[in-house]
Scaffold this active site. Structure first.
Site, PDB file in Angstrom:
ATOM      1  N   CYS A  28      10.090  -2.679  -1.580  1.00 53.30           N
ATOM      2  CA  CYS A  28       9.072  -3.023  -2.808  1.00 53.30           C
ATOM      3  C   CYS A  28       8.085  -3.803  -1.965  1.00 53.30           C
ATOM      4  O   CYS A  28       8.351  -4.882  -1.122  1.00 53.30           O
ATOM      5  CB  CYS A  28       9.779  -3.789  -3.607  1.00 53.30           C
ATOM      6  SG  CYS A  28       8.612  -4.446  -4.988  1.00 53.30           S
ATOM      7  N   CYS A  31       2.269   0.651  -3.721  1.00 56.60           N
ATOM      8  CA  CYS A  31       3.769   0.328  -4.515  1.00 56.60           C
ATOM      9  C   CYS A  31       4.773   1.495  -4.098  1.00 56.60           C
ATOM     10  O   CYS A  31       4.611   2.569  -4.208  1.00 56.60           O
ATOM     11  CB  CYS A  31       3.254   0.502  -5.820  1.00 56.60           C
ATOM     12  SG  CYS A  31       4.578   0.483  -7.145  1.00 56.60           S
TER      13      CYS A  31
END
Length: 267
Positions: A191, A77
């Site tokens: 992302c 992440c």
């Protein structure tokens, strides 16, 4: 230190984005046992404050490491990595691999010297991104845009729901409508959710552009850190662990199975 063959690799994300990191790792280490942890109770991270993420992520990873005893942890992440990676490394006694925006390869590949960084709101405002842009893209125009809606689009895609093409168009427009955006030829998918909707982004692009992310590089890093360690002879079961397990997570089961995650648990 001897590592047992059944010791897993732990992947951690707020949702399913980390599957874009798991996929190349599966290709490189096909028999590696996998624990994929999604903080569904804290999802999404991109709209949270730095303080919330800095407090939540190390605590959760501590619990996960205590329960599953992994050989290595991957913060799959960008938002969690850019905010909490140092704190997690300080708290755990195993190697921790973070996920950072692929700004260096974008700068190397850009012919127009204009590229975009498409991430969450929390990621694109981080000083870490400033440093990467200054170090690797000093001669480039580096555009940034945060899209929470694109994160939700990726989650919806893996649940098998109909997708609104306007979401991808709006995310790219957040970059192309900035000064110099009409010359942008590369986009950093900053992302881990966004490589899951790369096809939708490419279809929505107003002109041809390339997309880069860090999955392959992270897979190589994990292979390097685990070289010489033993693995099971045959592919092991993969387990998806959620901090909240409700109907939305249940609808992810077919997609999770495609990534070798055939068991589901709640933390």
């Amino acid at each position: 230190m001897t590592v047992a063959p059944e010791a897993p690799i732990l992947f951690f994300d707020s949702g399913v984005g980390g599957l874009s990191i798991l996929a190349p790792v599966r290709d490189m280490l096909p028999t590696a046992p996998i624990i994929y942890a999604a903080d569904s109770a804290g999802f999404p991270y991109g709209t949270k404050s730095e303080a919330e993420i800095a407090a939540r992520v190390p605590a959760l990873l501590g619990r996960l490491v205590e329960r599953y005893r992994p050989r290595l942890a991957v913060i799959a992440c960008n938002t969690a990595s850019t905010i909490a990676l140092a704190a997690v490394r300080a708290a755990l006694d195993i190697p921790v691999v973070g996920t950072v925006p692929a700004i260096k390869p974008a700068a190397l590949l850009s012919k127009s010297r204009v590229f975009g960084v498409l991430g969450t709101d929390a990621t694109v405002r981080q000083p870490y991104v400033d440093r990467l842009a200054a170090e690797h893209g000093a001669d480039c125009t580096v555009l940034r845009h945060g899209s929470a809606a694109l994160v939700q689009l990726a989650e919806a895609k893996l649940r098998g729901e109909p997708l609104d093409p306007q979401v991808a168009r709006a995310a790219l427009a957040g970059l192309t409508t900035q000064p110099g955006g009409e010359r942008m030829d590369m986009v950093v998918l900053a992302c881990t959710h966004f490589p899951l909707v790369e096809a939708e982004l490419a279809a929505a692009a107003p002109h041809p552009m390339g997309f880069v992310h860090g999955g392959d590089g992270i897979a190589r890093r994990i292979a390097f850190l685990t070289q010489g360690q033993d693995w099971p002879a045959a592919p092991a079961h993969g387990t998806a662990v959620f901090t909240r397990l409700d109907d939305q997570q249940q609808r992810l089961r077919p997609a999770l199975a495609r990534y070798g995650l055939d068991q589901t648990e709640q933390l």
